[in-house]
Design a protein around this motif. Sequence first.
Motif, PDB file in Angstrom:
ATOM      1  N   PRO A  61      -3.132  22.401  -0.205  1.00 28.95           N
ATOM      2  CA  PRO A  61      -3.655  21.033  -0.172  1.00 28.95           C
ATOM      3  C   PRO A  61      -2.576  19.989  -0.428  1.00 28.95           C
ATOM      4  CG  PRO A  61      -5.048  22.469  -1.508  1.00 28.95           C
ATOM      5  CD  PRO A  61      -3.816  23.246  -1.197  1.00 28.95           C
ATOM      6  N   ALA A  62      -2.830  18.779   0.051  1.00 34.83           N
ATOM      7  CA  ALA A  62      -1.846  17.701  -0.083  1.00 34.83           C
ATOM      8  C   ALA A  62      -1.535  17.373  -1.532  1.00 34.83           C
ATOM      9  CB  ALA A  62      -2.350  16.450   0.644  1.00 34.83           C
ATOM     10  N   VAL A  63      -2.462  17.673  -2.443  1.00 34.73           N
ATOM     11  CA  VAL A  63      -2.222  17.366  -3.850  1.00 34.73           C
ATOM     12  C   VAL A  63      -1.055  18.157  -4.420  1.00 34.73           C
ATOM     13  CG1 VAL A  63      -4.599  16.667  -4.314  1.00 34.73           C
ATOM     14  CG2 VAL A  63      -3.960  19.069  -4.559  1.00 34.73           C
ATOM     15  N   ARG A  64      -0.649  19.211  -3.729  1.00 33.67           N
ATOM     16  CA  ARG A  64       0.485  19.998  -4.202  1.00 33.67           C
ATOM     17  C   ARG A  64       1.823  19.391  -3.773  1.00 33.67           C
ATOM     18  NH1 ARG A  64       0.418  26.030  -3.135  1.00 33.67           N
ATOM     19  NH2 ARG A  64       1.319  26.127  -5.222  1.00 33.67           N
ATOM     20  N   CYS A  65       1.780  18.430  -2.862  1.00 30.96           N
ATOM     21  CA  CYS A  65       3.004  17.746  -2.440  1.00 30.96           C
ATOM     22  C   CYS A  65       3.307  16.616  -3.426  1.00 30.96           C
ATOM     23  CB  CYS A  65       2.850  17.192  -1.026  1.00 30.96           C
ATOM     24  SG  CYS A  65       2.496  18.453   0.232  1.00 30.96           S
ATOM     25  N   GLN A  66       4.576  16.360  -3.652  1.00 31.64           N
ATOM     26  CA  GLN A  66       4.964  15.373  -4.640  1.00 31.64           C
ATOM     27  C   GLN A  66       5.749  14.244  -3.996  1.00 31.64           C
ATOM     28  OE1 GLN A  66       7.029  17.266  -7.865  1.00 31.64           O
ATOM     29  NE2 GLN A  66       5.332  18.627  -8.380  1.00 31.64           N
ATOM     30  N   GLY A  67       5.723  13.083  -4.641  1.00 28.94           N
ATOM     31  CA  GLY A  67       6.484  11.940  -4.160  1.00 28.94           C
ATOM     32  C   GLY A  67       5.584  10.838  -3.642  1.00 28.94           C
ATOM     33  N   ASN A  68       6.180   9.671  -3.465  1.00 28.51           N
ATOM     34  CA  ASN A  68       5.390   8.522  -3.026  1.00 28.51           C
ATOM     35  C   ASN A  68       5.325   8.389  -1.510  1.00 28.51           C
ATOM     36  OD1 ASN A  68       7.988   7.745  -2.472  1.00 28.51           O
ATOM     37  ND2 ASN A  68       8.023   6.000  -3.890  1.00 28.51           N
ATOM     38  N   LEU A  69       5.852   9.370  -0.788  1.00 25.76           N
ATOM     39  CA  LEU A  69       5.806   9.321   0.670  1.00 25.76           C
ATOM     40  C   LEU A  69       4.802  10.317   1.246  1.00 25.76           C
ATOM     41  CD1 LEU A  69       9.635   9.053   1.500  1.00 25.76           C
ATOM     42  CD2 LEU A  69       7.953   7.200   1.352  1.00 25.76           C
ATOM     43  N   VAL A  70       4.066  11.008   0.378  1.00 26.02           N
ATOM     44  CA  VAL A  70       3.101  11.995   0.859  1.00 26.02           C
ATOM     45  C   VAL A  70       1.944  11.277   1.557  1.00 26.02           C
ATOM     46  CG1 VAL A  70       1.505  13.826   0.197  1.00 26.02           C
ATOM     47  CG2 VAL A  70       3.687  13.580  -1.002  1.00 26.02           C
ATOM     48  N   PRO A  71       1.673  11.616   2.823  1.00 28.78           N
ATOM     49  CA  PRO A  71       0.569  10.954   3.538  1.00 28.78           C
ATOM     50  C   PRO A  71      -0.783  11.475   3.082  1.00 28.78           C
ATOM     51  CG  PRO A  71       1.532  12.647   4.918  1.00 28.78           C
ATOM     52  CD  PRO A  71       2.378  12.585   3.676  1.00 28.78           C
ATOM     53  N   ALA A  72      -1.826  10.868   3.593  1.00 30.60           N
ATOM     54  CA  ALA A  72      -3.174  11.350   3.298  1.00 30.60           C
ATOM     55  C   ALA A  72      -3.332  12.781   3.800  1.00 30.60           C
ATOM     56  CB  ALA A  72      -4.198  10.435   3.966  1.00 30.60           C
ATOM     57  N   SER A  73      -4.288  13.471   3.239  1.00 28.28           N
ATOM     58  CA  SER A  73      -4.513  14.869   3.600  1.00 28.28           C
ATOM     59  C   SER A  73      -4.742  15.008   5.100  1.00 28.28           C
ATOM     60  CB  SER A  73      -5.721  15.419   2.841  1.00 28.28           C
ATOM     61  OG  SER A  73      -5.974  16.755   3.208  1.00 28.28           O
ATOM     62  N   ARG A  74      -4.112  16.020   5.682  1.00 30.28           N
ATOM     63  CA  ARG A  74      -4.274  16.318   7.097  1.00 30.28           C
ATOM     64  C   ARG A  74      -5.202  17.523   7.266  1.00 30.28           C
ATOM     65  NH1 ARG A  74      -2.139  11.786   7.056  1.00 30.28           N
ATOM     66  NH2 ARG A  74      -0.388  11.213   8.422  1.00 30.28           N
ATOM     67  N   PRO A  75      -5.852  17.651   8.441  1.00 31.82           N
ATOM     68  CA  PRO A  75      -6.794  18.763   8.645  1.00 31.82           C
ATOM     69  C   PRO A  75      -6.177  20.136   8.398  1.00 31.82           C
ATOM     70  CG  PRO A  75      -7.083  17.123  10.365  1.00 31.82           C
ATOM     71  CD  PRO A  75      -5.877  16.694   9.575  1.00 31.82           C
ATOM     72  N   PHE A  76      -4.890  20.328   8.737  1.00 28.87           N
ATOM     73  CA  PHE A  76      -4.285  21.647   8.578  1.00 28.87           C
ATOM     74  C   PHE A  76      -4.133  22.031   7.107  1.00 28.87           C
ATOM     75  CE2 PHE A  76      -0.570  18.822   8.540  1.00 28.87           C
ATOM     76  CZ  PHE A  76       0.167  19.324   7.484  1.00 28.87           C
ATOM     77  N   GLN A  77      -4.318  21.088   6.200  1.00 27.86           N
ATOM     78  CA  GLN A  77      -4.181  21.385   4.775  1.00 27.86           C
ATOM     79  C   GLN A  77      -5.489  21.859   4.145  1.00 27.86           C
ATOM     80  OE1 GLN A  77      -2.413  17.493   4.034  1.00 27.86           O
ATOM     81  NE2 GLN A  77      -0.515  18.489   3.375  1.00 27.86           N
ATOM     82  N   PHE A  78      -6.579  21.820   4.916  1.00 31.41           N
ATOM     83  CA  PHE A  78      -7.859  22.380   4.477  1.00 31.41           C
ATOM     84  C   PHE A  78      -8.227  21.904   3.070  1.00 31.41           C
ATOM     85  CE2 PHE A  78      -6.238  25.296   7.671  1.00 31.41           C
ATOM     86  CZ  PHE A  78      -7.335  25.443   8.491  1.00 31.41           C
ATOM     87  N   GLU A  79      -8.179  20.602   2.908  1.00 28.28           N
ATOM     88  CA  GLU A  79      -8.511  20.024   1.612  1.00 28.28           C
ATOM     89  C   GLU A  79      -9.989  20.267   1.295  1.00 28.28           C
ATOM     90  OE1 GLU A  79      -6.549  18.105  -1.514  1.00 28.28           O
ATOM     91  OE2 GLU A  79      -5.722  18.137   0.504  1.00 28.28           O
ATOM     92  N   VAL A  80     -10.260  20.773   0.113  1.00 22.24           N
ATOM     93  CA  VAL A  80     -11.643  20.979  -0.322  1.00 22.24           C
ATOM     94  C   VAL A  80     -12.091  19.727  -1.065  1.00 22.24           C
ATOM     95  CG1 VAL A  80     -13.195  22.351  -1.759  1.00 22.24           C
ATOM     96  CG2 VAL A  80     -11.335  23.458  -0.505  1.00 22.24           C
TER      97      VAL A  80
END
Length: 293
Positions: free
Chosen positions: A182-201
């Motif tokens: 999930p996108a929440v595991r990415c760090q930094g201020n440039l991380v975009p919103a969650s993408r479909p391939f990240q299967f965010e729950v």
Amino acid sequence: VGLIYVNPEGHNADHDPIGAASQIRDVFGRMGMNDEETTALIVGGHAFGRAHGACPAGAGPRPSEDPYNPWPGLCTEGVYGSGLHGSWTTTPTQWDNEYLDLLLDFAWELSLAPSGKTQWALVEGQAGAPDPSEVMMLTTDIALKRNAEYLEICQRYQSDLSLLSTAFAEAWYKLVSRDMGPAVRCQGNLVPASRPFQFEVPTTDPSESTISSARRMIYDSLINADSTFYDMVDGERYQGALYVELAYQCASPFRYTDYRGGCDGAAIRFTPQSEWGVSTGMADVLAELRDIY
């Protein structure tokens, strides 16, 4: 997934762009990339840099001879050479569309790198073309021009650099983060919103009454089994064993690397997880739980 590699000289180094296009689609498809993402990665990746260069002295010992330091390159210590030689554009340090202009607007022919590897050179005498010695293409580049689907995408990117820039940014982000979860595991201020391939729950905050209700429904399902799979415990039908198997089969494919698999989001209900061998036989107990989830 298998080995992620596309031979730049074509499948089995046969120098066939049509066959290379099929291999590109297969390999990039196994990485979860569609044709537009694949094209963006190749086009954007070759807008910069150059092929690794030729080393007349050879690549050095092969993996079977030196498994800890194979093919080190015998020309310069620490420099690895593929034998393919040259840059794709005359401006290999700039982000622009010259790669597509050269690939699509000019004719190319087979040639040999100094190492003897097969690549492609500009046909001499073409008006507006750079010196053939300045640039080169690989069989996998020519494949984008010879395959109808890839060609149509290339033409769109050629006519709109901003479209290519956006597509490359999205595809590159997917390439380098798809196995991180999930996108929440990415760090930094440039991380975009969650993408479909990240299967965010989706995050939830159920009330205590909702939790109590779900707990009661699960308990009722355990001792009032409608399924044909149950045991008799103290004179009552009890399907706890099936629930234990569900918990095991649900958790067993969990991957810590990207948080795929496992029970989060009841992913065992959906493809591809529902089709994995470890999930066989779970349809009955999932049907029992349908009213709960």
